[in-house]
Design an enzyme around this catalytic site. Structure first.
Site, PDB file in Angstrom:
ATOM      1  N   LYS A 107      11.591 -14.150 -13.934  1.00 59.36           N
ATOM      2  CA  LYS A 107      10.703 -13.014 -14.744  1.00 59.36           C
ATOM      3  C   LYS A 107       9.446 -13.680 -15.432  1.00 59.36           C
ATOM      4  O   LYS A 107       8.583 -13.330 -16.045  1.00 59.36           O
ATOM      5  CB  LYS A 107      11.542 -12.465 -16.018  1.00 59.36           C
ATOM      6  CG  LYS A 107      12.236 -11.448 -15.143  1.00 59.36           C
ATOM      7  CD  LYS A 107      11.595 -10.156 -14.735  1.00 59.36           C
ATOM      8  CE  LYS A 107      12.745  -9.421 -14.197  1.00 59.36           C
ATOM      9  NZ  LYS A 107      13.067  -9.321 -13.139  1.00 59.36           N
ATOM     10  N   TRP A 160      -2.873  -2.685  -1.559  1.00 56.52           N
ATOM     11  CA  TRP A 160      -2.379  -4.003  -2.043  1.00 56.52           C
ATOM     12  C   TRP A 160      -2.963  -4.926  -0.693  1.00 56.52           C
ATOM     13  O   TRP A 160      -2.528  -4.889   0.415  1.00 56.52           O
ATOM     14  CB  TRP A 160      -0.843  -4.249  -1.934  1.00 56.52           C
ATOM     15  CG  TRP A 160      -0.574  -5.611  -2.443  1.00 56.52           C
ATOM     16  CD1 TRP A 160      -0.314  -6.064  -3.749  1.00 56.52           C
ATOM     17  CD2 TRP A 160       0.003  -6.589  -1.709  1.00 56.52           C
ATOM     18  NE1 TRP A 160       0.198  -7.321  -3.738  1.00 56.52           N
ATOM     19  CE2 TRP A 160       0.410  -7.672  -2.519  1.00 56.52           C
ATOM     20  CE3 TRP A 160       0.177  -6.895  -0.135  1.00 56.52           C
ATOM     21  CZ2 TRP A 160       0.729  -8.894  -1.909  1.00 56.52           C
ATOM     22  CZ3 TRP A 160       0.800  -7.859   0.191  1.00 56.52           C
ATOM     23  CH2 TRP A 160       0.884  -8.906  -0.482  1.00 56.52           C
ATOM     24  N   HIS A 165      19.977 -35.049 -11.583  1.00 57.23           N
ATOM     25  CA  HIS A 165      19.693 -35.590 -10.154  1.00 57.23           C
ATOM     26  C   HIS A 165      18.298 -35.560  -9.993  1.00 57.23           C
ATOM     27  O   HIS A 165      17.976 -35.462  -8.963  1.00 57.23           O
ATOM     28  CB  HIS A 165      20.718 -34.672  -9.204  1.00 57.23           C
ATOM     29  CG  HIS A 165      22.075 -34.665  -9.229  1.00 57.23           C
ATOM     30  ND1 HIS A 165      22.578 -35.958  -9.051  1.00 57.23           N
ATOM     31  CD2 HIS A 165      22.906 -34.114  -9.653  1.00 57.23           C
ATOM     32  CE1 HIS A 165      23.904 -36.020  -9.290  1.00 57.23           C
ATOM     33  NE2 HIS A 165      24.252 -34.831  -9.606  1.00 57.23           N
ATOM     34  N   ARG A 219       3.253   0.410  -5.332  1.00 55.03           N
ATOM     35  CA  ARG A 219       3.014  -0.163  -4.055  1.00 55.03           C
ATOM     36  C   ARG A 219       2.077  -0.908  -3.906  1.00 55.03           C
ATOM     37  O   ARG A 219       1.840  -1.823  -3.059  1.00 55.03           O
ATOM     38  CB  ARG A 219       3.173   0.856  -2.963  1.00 55.03           C
ATOM     39  CG  ARG A 219       4.485   1.680  -2.891  1.00 55.03           C
ATOM     40  CD  ARG A 219       4.306   2.756  -1.674  1.00 55.03           C
ATOM     41  NE  ARG A 219       4.385   2.154  -0.410  1.00 55.03           N
ATOM     42  CZ  ARG A 219       5.672   1.815   0.067  1.00 55.03           C
ATOM     43  NH1 ARG A 219       6.614   2.211  -0.505  1.00 55.03           N
ATOM     44  NH2 ARG A 219       5.699   1.193   1.113  1.00 55.03           N
ATOM     45  N   CYS A 225       0.762  -1.302  -0.241  1.00 57.56           N
ATOM     46  CA  CYS A 225      -0.064   0.172  -0.095  1.00 57.56           C
ATOM     47  C   CYS A 225       0.878   1.116  -0.082  1.00 57.56           C
ATOM     48  O   CYS A 225       2.002   1.426   0.563  1.00 57.56           O
ATOM     49  CB  CYS A 225      -0.750   0.183   1.250  1.00 57.56           C
ATOM     50  SG  CYS A 225      -1.899  -1.433   1.436  1.00 57.56           S
ATOM     51  N   LYS A 272       5.243  -3.490  -6.362  1.00 54.33           N
ATOM     52  CA  LYS A 272       6.673  -3.165  -6.654  1.00 54.33           C
ATOM     53  C   LYS A 272       7.566  -3.209  -5.418  1.00 54.33           C
ATOM     54  O   LYS A 272       8.451  -3.554  -5.389  1.00 54.33           O
ATOM     55  CB  LYS A 272       6.783  -1.558  -7.418  1.00 54.33           C
ATOM     56  CG  LYS A 272       8.218  -1.611  -7.442  1.00 54.33           C
ATOM     57  CD  LYS A 272       8.620  -1.478  -9.242  1.00 54.33           C
ATOM     58  CE  LYS A 272      10.130  -1.282  -9.467  1.00 54.33           C
ATOM     59  NZ  LYS A 272      10.487  -2.602 -10.190  1.00 54.33           N
ATOM     60  N   GLU A 323       6.610 -14.285 -13.252  1.00 54.29           N
ATOM     61  CA  GLU A 323       5.733 -13.111 -12.905  1.00 54.29           C
ATOM     62  C   GLU A 323       5.293 -12.180 -13.979  1.00 54.29           C
ATOM     63  O   GLU A 323       4.168 -11.772 -13.947  1.00 54.29           O
ATOM     64  CB  GLU A 323       7.280 -12.225 -12.299  1.00 54.29           C
ATOM     65  CG  GLU A 323       6.970 -10.818 -11.972  1.00 54.29           C
ATOM     66  CD  GLU A 323       8.058  -9.956 -11.559  1.00 54.29           C
ATOM     67  OE1 GLU A 323       9.140 -10.059 -11.892  1.00 54.29           O
ATOM     68  OE2 GLU A 323       7.915  -9.182 -10.714  1.00 54.29           O
ATOM     69  N   ASN A 363      -0.784   1.752   6.085  1.00 51.39           N
ATOM     70  CA  ASN A 363      -0.018   0.832   5.194  1.00 51.39           C
ATOM     71  C   ASN A 363       0.856  -0.160   6.134  1.00 51.39           C
ATOM     72  O   ASN A 363       1.591   0.327   6.841  1.00 51.39           O
ATOM     73  CB  ASN A 363       1.084   1.631   4.151  1.00 51.39           C
ATOM     74  CG  ASN A 363       2.159   0.579   3.653  1.00 51.39           C
ATOM     75  OD1 ASN A 363       1.820  -0.628   3.554  1.00 51.39           O
ATOM     76  ND2 ASN A 363       3.400   1.001   3.702  1.00 51.39           N
ATOM     77  N   GLY A 364       0.689  -1.528   6.022  1.00 52.45           N
ATOM     78  CA  GLY A 364       1.006  -2.401   6.980  1.00 52.45           C
ATOM     79  C   GLY A 364       0.091  -3.341   7.449  1.00 52.45           C
ATOM     80  O   GLY A 364      -0.569  -3.719   6.813  1.00 52.45           O
ATOM     81  N   GLU A 384      17.122 -15.711 -12.290  1.00 49.09           N
ATOM     82  CA  GLU A 384      16.540 -14.432 -12.899  1.00 49.09           C
ATOM     83  C   GLU A 384      15.211 -14.644 -14.090  1.00 49.09           C
ATOM     84  O   GLU A 384      14.245 -14.051 -13.836  1.00 49.09           O
ATOM     85  CB  GLU A 384      17.467 -13.511 -13.024  1.00 49.09           C
ATOM     86  CG  GLU A 384      17.149 -12.179 -13.430  1.00 49.09           C
ATOM     87  CD  GLU A 384      15.915 -11.416 -12.325  1.00 49.09           C
ATOM     88  OE1 GLU A 384      15.839 -12.064 -11.339  1.00 49.09           O
ATOM     89  OE2 GLU A 384      15.188 -10.623 -12.926  1.00 49.09           O
TER      90      GLU A 384
HETATM   91  C1  F6R Z   1      11.102  -9.116  -9.670  1.00 47.89           C
HETATM   92  C2  F6R Z   1      11.162  -8.289  -8.680  1.00 47.89           C
HETATM   93  C3  F6R Z   1      11.086  -8.732  -7.282  1.00 47.89           C
HETATM   94  C4  F6R Z   1      11.951  -7.803  -6.347  1.00 47.89           C
HETATM   95  C5  F6R Z   1      11.955  -7.987  -4.852  1.00 47.89           C
HETATM   96  C6  F6R Z   1      12.914  -7.475  -4.101  1.00 47.89           C
HETATM   97  O1  F6R Z   1      10.993  -8.568 -10.889  1.00 47.89           O
HETATM   98  O2  F6R Z   1      11.184  -6.974  -8.864  1.00 47.89           O
HETATM   99  O3  F6R Z   1      11.558 -10.063  -7.228  1.00 47.89           O
HETATM  100  O4  F6R Z   1      13.545  -7.961  -6.691  1.00 47.89           O
HETATM  101  O5  F6R Z   1      10.800  -7.862  -4.359  1.00 47.89           O
HETATM  102  O6  F6R Z   1      12.754  -5.858  -4.157  1.00 47.89           O
HETATM  103  P1  F6R Z   1      13.916  -5.039  -3.809  1.00 47.89           P
HETATM  104  O7  F6R Z   1      15.209  -4.952  -4.862  1.00 47.89           O
HETATM  105  O8  F6R Z   1      13.330  -3.563  -3.930  1.00 47.89           O
HETATM  106  O9  F6R Z   1      14.345  -5.145  -2.449  1.00 47.89           O
END
Ligand code: F6R
Length: 577
Positions: free
Chosen positions: A466, A74, A485, A27, A2, A572, A469, A100-101, A462
């Site tokens: 992606k 959120w 394995h 957020r 949030c 985010k 996600e 927020n929390g 990575e």
């Molecule tokens: C994936 C992504 C998330 C962040 C994770 C950590 O594309 O963006 O996996 O990497 O939530 O976020 P930060 O880097 O802000 O600590």
């Protein structure tokens, strides 16, 4: 997660709050709302969906008043619907909350509030009544907040709007909160983006601090209710152009920005941040062990850092922040490096707070200046990627990788970084038709395996993140050696396996043979094999291969018509445990 905003001044509050909410939408984006006050008349509008959609329907700017609070949600407690959207108002109409929390002891607090008729399923509404209850007992504001902070467990950045006194009470614990100072106007926001259009002067709340804001100004207090004098920070933010018609999505725009962002970081590491990188180098040279702490994409960047540092002979490990207390052993000679785009990830904060004083040193590598993680550390390096709007981290990840390459170079590794910006630019431009072809092949697949070795392992993890996600495809990124394995049992006719091959005579080539013999659909990412065009260089391969992975996941998601910049259920900044 949030995002919250607040305003008290002489202008109409709603457009300012709306602007802030749009900036904070990363957020959380499942619902949003704004409350304003005009001569004690309360105006509230809230709805479900993205802010611009809600605004088009409800027209927030029609809410009048020069004081107000806003929220973008959120969901943590209660479904995504209009009733659970913030702000929440008490039945007496004396108090409004945005939060927020997570209030962890909400059940206990609810039981104490026996006769209250709650409307929503949120923990925040319980906190609202709990606080009102304190005021109804005749406590002063300061006393009420002091007791509230003592009794309420969990994480909170809260704004209470008192509709009788025209005051805002801003309280912070664990979730971020900043106050912006204008001329005869005060702004509040989960971060400085929320008000950076209006002022560049901010005060950051630390845990268990609160402020009382009225038309006379603001005052800060500690958890004992004693007034405190806070430092005013002047901030600058690297402004990024708005998404233009060349880019349908922020994710693509941000990938295309990478050469520029890497160049900006490179210049800074040779000028204003030169001392910092030297200090970090010395810390590494003088510590017995280096632990990286991070989550998600930043964890994958940290895995890459440990690969580089291990090759240089250092004892380096990357630990997923949420498991740090279980598997991270810290002593006086341990150097801890927290890596985080947002600088606000709760798991990272929770990992480093308890060990802050028991390690050799605590260093942060973040993108958002003045963020909570940065403020906790002794040495901070900014990756200078500019604001990232798409939920998926791309340009910030690449800048983290570049920083680790530069650091390794400083520590003695032979890496040619001179042409890196041009190489990244060409890589993006020269591979678009091949990426589109592979995206067509993969778009209907249910499972994809990605295998890598050495630095390729971090990339495999990575790319798989992606794919899940952004493209909504189940993907597993793994060490190529692990394939035989167990996972090999899942490889059958046309199972897609992406293979990251950094060297001409890479041992991973035998894993390629293994999957080919099972008729897998092998997709090669390599400077030497397959159809992608990648510059040579063992150490820089991870950076180039990840960027191709980003573009590939983007294309697949586009073919599937998915909400690329705001994937379902995500946000985010992850400020919950
Ligand atoms: C994936 C992504 C998330 C962040 C994770 C950590 O594309 O963006 O996996 O990497 O939530 O976020 P930060 O880097 O802000 O600590």
């Amino acid at each position: 997660m949030c995002g919250i905003t607040g305003y008290l001044g002489y202008k109409q509050a709603a457009p300012i709050l709306l602007e802030g909410l749009k900036k904070l939408e990363y957020r959380g984006y499942d619902s949003a709302g704004i409350a304003t006050l005009e001569n004690h008349q309360i105006n509230i509008k809230k709805g479900v969906g993205a802010i611009s959609k809600i605004d088009a329907k409800l027209q927030f700017s029609k809410l009048h008043g020069t004081i107000g609070i806003g929220h973008t949600r959120w969901a943590t407690h209660g479904k995504v619907n209009q009733i659970n959207a913030h702000p929440h108002l008490t039945q007496s109409k004396n108090l409004i909350i945005v939060h927020n929390g997570i209030i962890e002891n909400f059940e206990e607090l609810k039981n104490k509030l026996n006769s209250v008729n709650l409307i929503s399923d949120t923990d925040s509404e319980i906190a609202l009544y709990y606080f009102e209850n304190k005021l109804n007992k005749g406590l002063t504001i300061k006393e009420a907040i002091k007791e509230f902070l003592k009794e309420v467990k969990g994480t909170l950045a809260i704004l209470f709007l008192n509709t009788q006194t025209n005051e805002i009470y801003a309280i912070k614990r664990d979730s971020p909160l900043a106050l912006g100072i204008g001329t005869n106007e005060i702004f509040l926001g989960s971060d400085i983006y929320a008000f950076s259009k209006f002022t560049h002067k901010a005060i950051f709340f630390e845990d268990n601090e609160f402020a009382i804001i009225s038309n006379k100004g603001f005052r800060f207090y500690n958890q004992n209710g004693l007034e405190i004098i806070k430092k005013i920070t002047k901030f600058n933010w690297v402004k990024e152009e708005k998404k233009n018609k060349n880019f349908e999505h922020y994710m693509l725009k941000e990938i295309y920005e990478e050469p520029k962002c890497i160049e900006r970081l490179s210049i800074s590491l040779n000028s204003d941040q030169k001392n910092k990188i030297q200090n970090l180098k010395n810390l590494i040279l003088n510590s017995k062990k280096i632990l990286f702490v991070a989550a998600g994409t930043s964890y994958h960047a940290s895995l890459y850092a440990t690969y580089l540092l291990t090759r240089l002979g250092f004892d380096a490990r990357a630990i997923i922040a949420s498991e740090f207390s279980n598997i991270g052993l810290v002593d006086k000679e341990t150097l801890i490096i927290a890596v985080s785009q947002s600088g606000e990830t709760m798991d990272v904060l929770d990992a480093i707070k308890p060990v802050k004083n028991s390690c050799y040193s605590l260093v942060s590598i973040v993108n958002v200046p003045h963020s909570s993680i940065e403020r906790l550390c002794f040495l901070n390096i900014n990756i200078l990627a500019g604001q990232e709007i798409a939920v998926a981290s791309t340009k910030t990840y690449s800048n983290e990788l570049y920083l680790f390459l530069k650091l390794s170079q400083e520590l003695g590794m032979k890496i040619n970084l001179e042409k890196i910006f041009d190489n990244v630019k060409e890589l993006i431009e020269n591979n678009s038709s091949q990426i589109k072809k592979v995206a067509q092949l993969l778009k209907n697949k249910k499972d994809i395996y990605i295998i890598g070795k050495g630095s390729g392992y971090a990339v495999a993890r990575e790319i798989s993140l992606k794919l899940k996600e952004v493209s909504y495809i189940h993907a597993e990124g793994m060490m190529s050696g692990e394939l035989k394995h167990g996972t090999l049992a899942l490889i059958e006719n046309k199972t897609p396996v992406i293979i990251l091959i950094s060297e001409k005579h890479d041992p991973i080539l035998s894993n390629l043979k293994e999957v080919e013999s099972r008729n897998a659909q092998a997709i090669l990412i390599s400077p030497y094999y397959g159809d992608f065009k990648i510059p040579e260089g063992k150490e820089t391969f991870a950076l180039y291969a990840s960027i191709l992975g980003f573009l590939l996941t983007y294309e697949i998601a586009k073919l599937k018509n998915l909400p690329i910049d705001k994937p379902r259920n995500l946000a985010k900044v992850v400020t919950v445990k």
